[in-house]
Scaffold this motif. Structure first.
Motif: not given
Length: 295
Positions: A18-19, A21-25, A43, A130-131, A153
């Motif tokens: 999830r971390s 993915r949040r960073a856009g990878h 998701e 939460s990274g 990330a």
């Protein structure tokens, strides 16, 4: 962005994914439970049917499985990743393993033209999500360069401990020595309090605000108070990890009396039927106490 594959969507791996993915990878995932990979991909991301299917399209493959045997299967088993990873790609190994095995793995992958990062992790599921976890890493400058910003990330603290594999795994098993001993000591202290008739919540409140507190007492004895032994980290994890600690020390005839005792406590809990319960269930080996019950 770098295309990343992540193998293993357990308590830590799912948070790390999830971390990323949040960073856009661009993220590809695999888990032995296909439904877990599909749920994550719904998701954002791509669920893959095997480690090989995942690795063929990745610049970096992050492995978050339990142990060396599972890592071997991910890399060299049927539909394993190693044979299809592009030359110059990086395999990031996040499991707790024998440091000598990690050193050997770097050499095996180098023969295939694959870079390697020895990168065990710590911090628990919440910090992974939460990274904000910690990574204890070691590898060549080329491996670090290829990983780019993906380590940052996933983790708040990324320690670079050497320019070849081994140091990351050595530091991790030392961390596990402390973690295992602290959990065992916390359980012993709480068990003594219960045996002596001290009210469990009052004992917890006092200790967590006194010099005897530890992170493990505060975190794990909360599980005991809640009578919740859902395994965030299971008893058998410390049977394995403290075993690795003792194996490492035995090779150089180095005495570890506290780690040896803690290992025996987790072994006793495992053989008593608590192997897959939360590691705080080591408290269940103490006789003559009444543990808190669920409200």
């Amino acid at each position: 962005m770098t295309t990343i594959g992540l193998i293993g969507l357990g308590a830590m791996g799912s948070g790390m994914a999830r971390s990323l993915r949040r960073a856009g990878h661009a993220l590809r995932v695999f888990d032995v439970r296909p439904e877990a990979a599909a749920a994550f991909a719904s998701e954002g991301g791509t669920a893959c049917a095997s480690p090989a299917a995942l690795a063929a399209g990745c610049d970096v493959v992050v492995s978050v499985v339990v142990n060396a045997a599972q890592t071997e299967a991910v890399l060299f088993g049927p539909d394993g990743a190693a044979s299809v990873m592009p030359r110059g790609s990086v395999f990031v190994m996040c499991s707790t393993v024998d440091p000598n095995w990690s050193i050997a793995l770097e050499a095996r992958l180098a023969e295939l033209g694959v870079l390697y990062l020895d990168a065990p992790i710590s911090g628990g599921a919440a910090k992974a999500a939460s990274g904000e976890m910690t990574m204890m890493t070691a590898g060549t400058p080329a491996a670090y360069a290829k990983c780019g910003d993906l380590l940052d990330a996933m983790a708040a603290k990324v320690y670079r401990l050497g320019d070849k594999a081994g140091a990351g795994s050595k530091v991790k098993i030392i961390n596990q020595l402390l973690a295992g001993v602290h959990i065992a000591a916390a359980a012993e202290a709480m068990a003594l309090g219960l045996r002596e008739g001290v009210e469990a919540k009052a004992l917890y409140e006092v200790i967590t605000n006194s010099a005897g507190n530890s992170w493990m007492f505060e975190n794990r004895m909360a599980h005991v108070l809640a009578a919740d032994y859902t395994p965030l980290s299971a008893v058998d994890i410390f049977v394995k990890d403290l075993g690795l600690v003792l194996d490492t020390a035995r090779a150089s005839k180095f005495p570890l009396p506290l780690a040896s005792t803690a290992h025996q406590m987790f072994m006793q809990a495992s053989t008593a039927g608590f192997a897959r319960e939360d590691d705080s269930a080591v408290i269940k080996i103490f006789p003559g106490i009444e543990l808190p019950k669920k409200a």
